[in-house]
Write a protein that holds these residues in place. Structure first.
Motif, PDB file in Angstrom:
ATOM      1  N   VAL A  78       0.802  -1.235   0.000  1.00  0.00           N
ATOM      2  CA  VAL A  78       0.000   0.000   0.000  1.00  0.00           C
ATOM      3  C   VAL A  78       0.831   1.281   0.000  1.00  0.00           C
ATOM      4  N   ASN A 259       2.750   1.269  -5.541  1.00  0.00           N
ATOM      5  CA  ASN A 259       1.445   1.312  -4.868  1.00  0.00           C
ATOM      6  C   ASN A 259       0.492   2.128  -5.719  1.00  0.00           C
ATOM      7  N   GLY A 290      -2.088   3.840   0.199  1.00  0.00           N
ATOM      8  CA  GLY A 290      -2.284   3.701   1.638  1.00  0.00           C
ATOM      9  C   GLY A 290      -3.476   2.862   2.023  1.00  0.00           C
ATOM     10  N   SER A 291      -4.381   2.621   1.091  1.00  0.00           N
ATOM     11  CA  SER A 291      -5.611   1.878   1.384  1.00  0.00           C
ATOM     12  C   SER A 291      -5.455   0.408   1.025  1.00  0.00           C
ATOM     13  N   THR A 292      -6.162  -0.443   1.771  1.00  0.00           N
ATOM     14  CA  THR A 292      -6.176  -1.865   1.436  1.00  0.00           C
ATOM     15  C   THR A 292      -7.364  -2.239   0.559  1.00  0.00           C
ATOM     16  N   TYR A 365      -3.685  -8.610   2.707  1.00  0.00           N
ATOM     17  CA  TYR A 365      -3.646  -7.152   2.645  1.00  0.00           C
ATOM     18  C   TYR A 365      -3.260  -6.592   4.014  1.00  0.00           C
ATOM     19  N   CYS A 367      -1.865  -3.186   6.394  1.00  0.00           N
ATOM     20  CA  CYS A 367      -1.593  -1.779   6.599  1.00  0.00           C
ATOM     21  C   CYS A 367      -0.694  -1.695   7.823  1.00  0.00           C
ATOM     22  N   ARG A 368       0.552  -1.276   7.593  1.00  0.00           N
ATOM     23  CA  ARG A 368       1.585  -1.362   8.612  1.00  0.00           C
ATOM     24  C   ARG A 368       1.634  -2.817   9.108  1.00  0.00           C
ATOM     25  N   HIS A 372      -5.549  -6.463   7.212  1.00  0.00           N
ATOM     26  CA  HIS A 372      -6.848  -5.876   6.889  1.00  0.00           C
ATOM     27  C   HIS A 372      -7.759  -6.815   6.112  1.00  0.00           C
ATOM     28  N   PHE A 389      -4.701   2.929  10.031  1.00  0.00           N
ATOM     29  CA  PHE A 389      -4.919   3.536   8.725  1.00  0.00           C
ATOM     30  C   PHE A 389      -3.898   4.651   8.515  1.00  0.00           C
ATOM     31  N   TYR A 390      -3.540   4.895   7.273  1.00  0.00           N
ATOM     32  CA  TYR A 390      -2.767   6.094   6.963  1.00  0.00           C
ATOM     33  C   TYR A 390      -3.705   7.289   6.995  1.00  0.00           C
ATOM     34  N   LYS A 396     -12.538   4.473   4.892  1.00  0.00           N
ATOM     35  CA  LYS A 396     -12.100   3.425   5.818  1.00  0.00           C
ATOM     36  C   LYS A 396     -13.091   2.268   5.900  1.00  0.00           C
TER      37      LYS A 396
END
Length: 453
Positions: A78, A259, A290-292, A365, A367-368, A372, A389-390, A396
Motif C-alpha cells: 500500500v 502502490n 495507503g488503502s487496502t 492485505y 496496513c503497517r 486488513h 490507517f494512513y 475506511k
C-alpha cells in the motif's frame, strides 16, 4: 525388423518429449536471461493507455504490453517502503520490515550475485529508514552499483548517493527521470557481455513532481500526465538501448509500480504544485495509496521476454512483487532461502504461458503491521474492527466484515457478506492461518530519535 508395438511407440514419444523439456531447461540454465525491473512511484492503475487512460499518452509502455503479457490482478503493497522490502525479499513487510528492512534480510540482488549476475540499483532505495547506514544500503544488500536517493522527495529535495558516497542534494525534480535512465543505460552498456539485473526505481511520480521543459504542458492529464509521459519516453529510451546492444531476446523486462496513486491527498498536492494536477487515477478501483481497497495496491504490471512470455496476452491471475524472488530463482538458477518464510511463489509457469491461473491462490492485505483482509480466487474479505490507517485515507469502510466478488465487482461497491456465509467462514479461517513472525518490526519511515539520558 518387427513392427514396434503401441507401447514401444508411446515410450519413444514420451522419451522424445522429455528430451525436448530437458534441452529447453538446459538452454535456460546455460544462457541466463538478463532481468530489468522498472519500478515507478505512486502510479495508478488507470495511468497508462493500455490500462485505460484517456488523458495520458504512453505509447512505449503500451508497445511493451503488446510485445508481452499485461497482468491485471497484480499486487504491490500500500505504500513505498513496505512495497520495496516485499519486492526485494519475497516477504510481506510484516517480515521484511518496509522502511526498516534489517541488514539480515536476503535480497534478490544478493541471490542473483551468487548466481553470477552483475547487479545495479538506480533510483529510490527507501528501505534503510532514509538514512546512510552502510550495512543497509544497496552495496551491502546485493547491488554492485548504486546511484540514487535513499529516501523520498517529500520536501522537493533529494540527496543523491553513488554507491556509498554522498554526491550532494538536488531540488531539480524534473531532471531525475532522465538522469536515472542515463545511468541505467550506462549500466547496460558496461555489462552487456554478462548476465545482469537492473532494478530501476524511479522517484516520479511521488509527492513533489515535475517534468522537464520538453514534456511540460504536453499532456491532457495536467502536470501529473506530463510527468508520466516523460517516464514513458525514458522507458522507451531504455528499451531502445536494450535493442541497440543486441540484448532484446534474452532480457526479461518488467514494468510495474510501488502502490496506488495519491488521489486521496489532492488538496495538499494541489497546494504543493500551485494548483496543478499532481495525482493519478485508480481507474475502476476503489480508493488509492495507503488503502487496502484495491486502488491502494493493485497496480499495472507488464512483462516482456520475446519468444518466452506470450505477446499480446492479458492475464487476470493473482500475481505479486512478492513472487519475483522465487520466479527469478527458476529462471536465473539460484535457490531461494530455506531458513525463513518466503511468501512469494514461483510463477514461472504463469509467465511462460504454461498456466492460465498461476500458482498463487491468495493474497494478504496489510496496513503497517495490521492484517486488513485476504483474497482467495475471486473473493476478497475485509476484516472487521480495523484500527490502523494512513491519515490521508478517506474511505475506511464500514468497520464490519465485508466480502467482495472481484470478478464481477472490481470497484468493491457491493458488500455481499450476507449472501455467502460459507465463503466468509472459509476466508476468516484463512486470515487466522497466516503465519505471523515471532517479532514484528516497527514500521518507521525514519530512525527513532535517540533516547534522552
Amino acid at each position: 525388423m518387427p513392427n514396434p508395438s503401441r507401447l514401444q511407440l508411446f515410450i519413444l514419444v514420451a522419451f522424445a518429449g522429455t528430451l525436448v523439456d530437458v534441452a529447453s531447461s538446459a538452454a535456460l540454465a546455460g544462457d541466463k536471461p538478463n532481468i530489468v525491473v522498472v519500478f515507478t512511484d505512486d502510479q495508478g492503475y488507470g495511468d497508462l493507455g493500455c490500462f485505460g487512460s484517456e488523458t495520458i499518452r504512453t505509447p512505449r509502455i503500451d508497445g511493451l504490453a503488446r510485445e508481452g503479457t499485461r497482468f491485471t490482478s497484480f499486487y504491490a503493497q500500500v505504500v513505498c517502503g513496505p512495497s520495496r522490502s516485499a519486492l526485494l525479499t519475497g516477504r510481506y513487510p510484516v517480515r521484511s520490515g518496509g522502511w526498516s528492512m534489517p541488514a539480515s534480510e536476503i535480497t534478490v540482488g544478493q541471490l542473483l550475485q551468487k548466481a553470477g549476475y552483475t547487479t545495479g540499483c538506480i533510483g529510490k532505495w527507501d528501505v534503510s529508514n532514509r538514512a546512510a547506514i552502510p550495512e543497509r544500503m544497496p552495496n551491502a544488500q546485493g547491488f554492485d552499483y548504486y546511484y540514487g536517493t535513499l529516501g523520498a522527495n517529500d520536501n522537493g529535495r533529494v540527496a543523491i548517493h553513488e554507491n556509498n558516497k554522498l554526491l550532494g542534494p538536488s531540488q531539480d525534480m524534473a531532471s531525475l527521470t532522465q538522469i536515472y535512465t542515463d545511468k541505467s543505460i550506462a549500466f547496460l552498456e558496461a555489462n552487456k557481455d554478462k548476465p545482469f539485473f537492473l532494478y530501476l526505481a524511479h522517484t516520479m511520480v511521488h509527492s513533489v513532481i515535475d517534468a522537464s521543459p520538453n514534456f511540460k504542458g504536453r499532456s491532457e492529464g495536467g502536470l501529473y500526465g506530463d510527468t508520466v509521459e516523460e517516464l514513458d519516453h525514458n522507458t522507451g529510451r531504455l528499451l531502445d538501448a536494450i535493442d541497440r546492444l543486441g540484448l532484446r531476446d534474452n532480457t526479461i523486462v518488467i514494468f510495474t509500480t510501488d502502490n496506488g496513486p495519491w488521489n486521496n491527498f489532492q488538496e495538499v498536492l494541489r497546494k504543493r504544485h500551485n494548483g496543478a494536477i499532481a495525482w493519478g487515477s485508480s481507474g475502476p478501483l476503489r480508493e488509492g495509496k495507503g488503502s487496502t481497497y484495491e486502488g491502494g495496491l493493485r497496480v499495472p504490471c507488464i512483462v516482456r521476454w520475446p519468444d518466452q512470455v506470450p505477446a499480446g496476452r492479458v492475464s487476470d491471475a493473482i500475481f505479486s512483487t512478492l513472487d519475483f524472488m522465487p520466479t527469478f530463482a527458476t529462471l536465473a538458477g539460484y535457490e531461494a532461502p530455506t531458513d525463513r518464510v518466503i511468501d512469494g511463489i514461483d510463477q514461472t509457469e504463469l509467465l511462460l504461458g504454461k498456466s492460465e491461473e498461476g500458482s498463487r491462490e491468495d493474497f494478504y492485505y496489510f496496513c503497517r503491521n495490521e492484517l486488513h483482509g485476504v483474497r482467495r480466487g475471486m473473493w476478497k474479505l475485509i476484516l472487521p474492527d480495523r484500527k490502523t490507517f494512513y491519515g490521508y485515507v478517506d474511505d475506511k469502510g464500514s468497520q464490519e466484515t465485508e466480502l467482495y466478488d472481484l470478478q464481477s465487482d472490481l470497484g468493491e461497491k457491493k458488500n455481499v457478506v450476507d449472501q455467502h456465509p460459507k465463503v466468509v467462514e472459509q476466508l476468516l479461517a484463512h486470515a487466522k492461518a497466516f503465519r505471523w513472525p515471532e517479532k514484528l518490526i516497527e514500521p518507521r519511515i525514519r530512525l527513532a530519535p535517540p533516547k534522552k539520558r
